[in-house]
Design a protein around this motif. Sequence first.
Motif, PDB file in Angstrom:
ATOM      1  N   MET A   1       0.844  -1.198   0.000  1.00  0.00           N
ATOM      2  CA  MET A   1       0.000   0.000   0.000  1.00  0.00           C
ATOM      3  C   MET A   1       0.884   1.254   0.000  1.00  0.00           C
ATOM      4  SD  MET A   1      -3.141  -1.122   0.098  1.00  0.00           S
ATOM      5  CE  MET A   1      -4.173   0.175   0.760  1.00  0.00           C
ATOM      6  N   ASN A   2       0.432   2.284  -0.707  1.00  0.00           N
ATOM      7  CA  ASN A   2       1.158   3.544  -0.685  1.00  0.00           C
ATOM      8  C   ASN A   2       0.150   4.671  -0.811  1.00  0.00           C
ATOM      9  OD1 ASN A   2       0.685   4.219  -3.549  1.00  0.00           O
ATOM     10  ND2 ASN A   2       1.958   2.411  -3.908  1.00  0.00           N
ATOM     11  N   ASP A   3       0.651   5.904  -0.757  1.00  0.00           N
ATOM     12  CA  ASP A   3      -0.247   7.054  -0.777  1.00  0.00           C
ATOM     13  C   ASP A   3      -0.048   7.888  -2.042  1.00  0.00           C
ATOM     14  OD1 ASP A   3       1.692   9.104   1.576  1.00  0.00           O
ATOM     15  OD2 ASP A   3       2.244   8.033  -0.258  1.00  0.00           O
ATOM     16  N   MET A   4       0.322   7.232  -3.142  1.00  0.00           N
ATOM     17  CA  MET A   4       0.638   7.948  -4.358  1.00  0.00           C
ATOM     18  C   MET A   4      -0.592   8.256  -5.215  1.00  0.00           C
ATOM     19  SD  MET A   4       4.097   5.883  -5.464  1.00  0.00           S
ATOM     20  CE  MET A   4       4.296   6.834  -6.958  1.00  0.00           C
ATOM     21  N   SER A   5      -1.682   7.546  -5.032  1.00  0.00           N
ATOM     22  CA  SER A   5      -2.826   7.719  -5.921  1.00  0.00           C
ATOM     23  C   SER A   5      -3.566   9.022  -5.631  1.00  0.00           C
ATOM     24  CB  SER A   5      -3.790   6.533  -5.792  1.00  0.00           C
ATOM     25  OG  SER A   5      -4.260   6.422  -4.474  1.00  0.00           O
ATOM     26  N   LYS A   6      -4.032   9.633  -6.693  1.00  0.00           N
ATOM     27  CA  LYS A   6      -4.802  10.875  -6.570  1.00  0.00           C
ATOM     28  C   LYS A   6      -6.236  10.584  -6.162  1.00  0.00           C
ATOM     29  CE  LYS A   6      -6.386  14.847  -9.305  1.00  0.00           C
ATOM     30  NZ  LYS A   6      -6.325  15.523 -10.631  1.00  0.00           N
ATOM     31  N   TYR A   7      -6.745   9.408  -6.564  1.00  0.00           N
ATOM     32  CA  TYR A   7      -8.152   9.069  -6.347  1.00  0.00           C
ATOM     33  C   TYR A   7      -8.292   7.920  -5.353  1.00  0.00           C
ATOM     34  CZ  TYR A   7      -8.269  11.563 -10.804  1.00  0.00           C
ATOM     35  OH  TYR A   7      -8.084  12.484 -11.801  1.00  0.00           O
ATOM     36  N   LYS A   8      -9.355   7.966  -4.572  1.00  0.00           N
ATOM     37  CA  LYS A   8      -9.614   6.892  -3.616  1.00  0.00           C
ATOM     38  C   LYS A   8     -10.356   5.727  -4.267  1.00  0.00           C
ATOM     39  CE  LYS A   8     -11.756   5.916   0.870  1.00  0.00           C
ATOM     40  NZ  LYS A   8     -12.474   4.725   0.427  1.00  0.00           N
TER      41      LYS A   8
ATOM     42  N   GLU B   1     -14.084  -2.005  -0.564  1.00  0.00           N
ATOM     43  CA  GLU B   1     -13.471  -1.659   0.723  1.00  0.00           C
ATOM     44  C   GLU B   1     -12.513  -2.748   1.207  1.00  0.00           C
ATOM     45  OE1 GLU B   1     -17.057   1.144   2.589  1.00  0.00           O
ATOM     46  OE2 GLU B   1     -16.939  -0.991   3.103  1.00  0.00           O
ATOM     47  N   LYS B   2     -12.775  -3.989   0.783  1.00  0.00           N
ATOM     48  CA  LYS B   2     -11.897  -5.100   1.152  1.00  0.00           C
ATOM     49  C   LYS B   2     -10.701  -5.240   0.217  1.00  0.00           C
ATOM     50  CE  LYS B   2     -15.226  -8.021   3.607  1.00  0.00           C
ATOM     51  NZ  LYS B   2     -15.883  -9.361   3.661  1.00  0.00           N
ATOM     52  N   GLY B   3     -10.586  -4.322  -0.728  1.00  0.00           N
ATOM     53  CA  GLY B   3      -9.445  -4.334  -1.620  1.00  0.00           C
ATOM     54  C   GLY B   3      -9.585  -5.205  -2.845  1.00  0.00           C
ATOM     55  N   ARG B   4     -10.798  -5.685  -3.122  1.00  0.00           N
ATOM     56  CA  ARG B   4     -11.024  -6.517  -4.301  1.00  0.00           C
ATOM     57  C   ARG B   4     -11.308  -5.654  -5.525  1.00  0.00           C
ATOM     58  NH1 ARG B   4     -15.173  -9.864  -0.543  1.00  0.00           N
ATOM     59  NH2 ARG B   4     -13.635 -11.208   0.487  1.00  0.00           N
ATOM     60  N   VAL B   5     -10.879  -6.125  -6.678  1.00  0.00           N
ATOM     61  CA  VAL B   5     -11.277  -5.494  -7.936  1.00  0.00           C
ATOM     62  C   VAL B   5     -12.687  -5.971  -8.252  1.00  0.00           C
ATOM     63  CG1 VAL B   5     -10.860  -5.361 -10.422  1.00  0.00           C
ATOM     64  CG2 VAL B   5      -8.938  -5.286  -8.825  1.00  0.00           C
ATOM     65  N   VAL B   6     -13.574  -5.045  -8.563  1.00  0.00           N
ATOM     66  CA  VAL B   6     -14.962  -5.384  -8.885  1.00  0.00           C
ATOM     67  C   VAL B   6     -15.205  -5.103 -10.356  1.00  0.00           C
ATOM     68  CG1 VAL B   6     -17.386  -4.810  -8.464  1.00  0.00           C
ATOM     69  CG2 VAL B   6     -15.776  -4.932  -6.550  1.00  0.00           C
ATOM     70  N   ILE B   7     -15.748  -6.085 -11.071  1.00  0.00           N
ATOM     71  CA  ILE B   7     -16.074  -5.925 -12.485  1.00  0.00           C
ATOM     72  C   ILE B   7     -17.591  -5.940 -12.629  1.00  0.00           C
ATOM     73  CG2 ILE B   7     -15.751  -6.793 -14.824  1.00  0.00           C
ATOM     74  CD1 ILE B   7     -13.251  -8.254 -13.828  1.00  0.00           C
ATOM     75  N   PHE B   8     -18.152  -4.853 -13.154  1.00  0.00           N
ATOM     76  CA  PHE B   8     -19.592  -4.753 -13.370  1.00  0.00           C
ATOM     77  C   PHE B   8     -19.913  -5.247 -14.780  1.00  0.00           C
ATOM     78  CE2 PHE B   8     -18.939  -1.092 -10.358  1.00  0.00           C
ATOM     79  CZ  PHE B   8     -19.544  -1.708  -9.267  1.00  0.00           C
ATOM     80  N   ALA B   9     -20.770  -6.258 -14.883  1.00  0.00           N
ATOM     81  CA  ALA B   9     -21.085  -6.860 -16.178  1.00  0.00           C
ATOM     82  C   ALA B   9     -22.582  -6.762 -16.473  1.00  0.00           C
ATOM     83  CB  ALA B   9     -20.650  -8.326 -16.192  1.00  0.00           C
TER      84      ALA B   9
ATOM     85  N   CYS C   1      -6.005   2.616  -3.732  1.00  0.00           N
ATOM     86  CA  CYS C   1      -7.092   3.043  -4.604  1.00  0.00           C
ATOM     87  C   CYS C   1      -7.987   1.844  -4.884  1.00  0.00           C
ATOM     88  CB  CYS C   1      -6.534   3.610  -5.914  1.00  0.00           C
ATOM     89  SG  CYS C   1      -7.803   4.186  -7.051  1.00  0.00           S
ATOM     90  N   GLU C   2      -9.286   2.033  -4.736  1.00  0.00           N
ATOM     91  CA  GLU C   2     -10.248   0.969  -5.004  1.00  0.00           C
ATOM     92  C   GLU C   2     -10.651   1.026  -6.472  1.00  0.00           C
ATOM     93  OE1 GLU C   2     -13.279   1.944  -2.210  1.00  0.00           O
ATOM     94  OE2 GLU C   2     -11.998   1.558  -0.474  1.00  0.00           O
ATOM     95  N   VAL C   3     -10.636  -0.139  -7.152  1.00  0.00           N
ATOM     96  CA  VAL C   3     -10.822  -0.177  -8.604  1.00  0.00           C
ATOM     97  C   VAL C   3     -12.042  -1.004  -8.986  1.00  0.00           C
ATOM     98  CG1 VAL C   3      -9.751  -0.737 -10.819  1.00  0.00           C
ATOM     99  CG2 VAL C   3      -8.317   0.005  -8.894  1.00  0.00           C
ATOM    100  N   ALA C   4     -12.943  -0.375  -9.734  1.00  0.00           N
ATOM    101  CA  ALA C   4     -14.063  -1.072 -10.360  1.00  0.00           C
ATOM    102  C   ALA C   4     -13.884  -0.975 -11.869  1.00  0.00           C
ATOM    103  CB  ALA C   4     -15.393  -0.453  -9.940  1.00  0.00           C
TER     104      ALA C   4
END
Length: 240
Positions: A1-8, A125-133, A47-50
């Motif tokens: 984990m780091n604090d480099m991302s601009k977006y949450k 929030e649990k750090g999983r990548v979520v893919i909306f299909a 950063c949380e990614v969907a």
Amino acid sequence: MNDMSKYKRVVLKLSGEALAGETGFGINPSIIKNIAKQVAEVATMDCEVAVIVGGGNIWRGKTGADLGMDRGTADYMGMLATVMNSLALQDSLEQLEIETRVLTSIDMKQVAEPYIRRRAIRHLEKGRVVIFAAGIGNPYFSTDTTAALRAAEIEADVILMGKNNVDGVYSADPKLDPTAKKYETLTYIQMLQEGLQVMDSTASSFCMDNDIPLVVFSIMEDGNIKRAIMGEEIGTTITK
């Protein structure tokens, strides 16, 4: 984990064609592995990614309708195409040991979870990548509109739109017009008034009304997803 991302929290929108490569049809294993590698790179950041993937590499509802099919039937076929792409991306991500969940707007419990807003947020929030299909589960709405709607529902900070054949928004097709101007920044009003083909008007209006910024960039250049998430000035940024 780091604090480099601009977006949450971000929504990454990929066209189906981005998965096909030069062939323009089907799923290119090397392309999808490259995209998965880029997503995996940012999944370990703070950063949380969907992700939302189109289905144009397999089927387009509008194409079917133009050929005489019932529009509703053609669009549902397109939604199934997005599920196929989503499962392929999930598999590539999990091969990289990135925990991933596919959530579908059409119930198909044997292959994916049903879309429930709170469940999606909890996965993120649990750090999983979520893919909306499967789009929003209704015909006549594009995956661009899905990206806008899901971004609002999960309170994403930005939509990152990865393109496979262009590195931003231009005043004309740069492949056909060498004088085409690339925009560094745009407003949604400008985009709509000038008829720039970035996303459909329904999605554009929704993003504008809900103050959701959009970054358009090339997905084919390694590391661009990370650069976009870190806030580097790549591609074109569109705001209200």
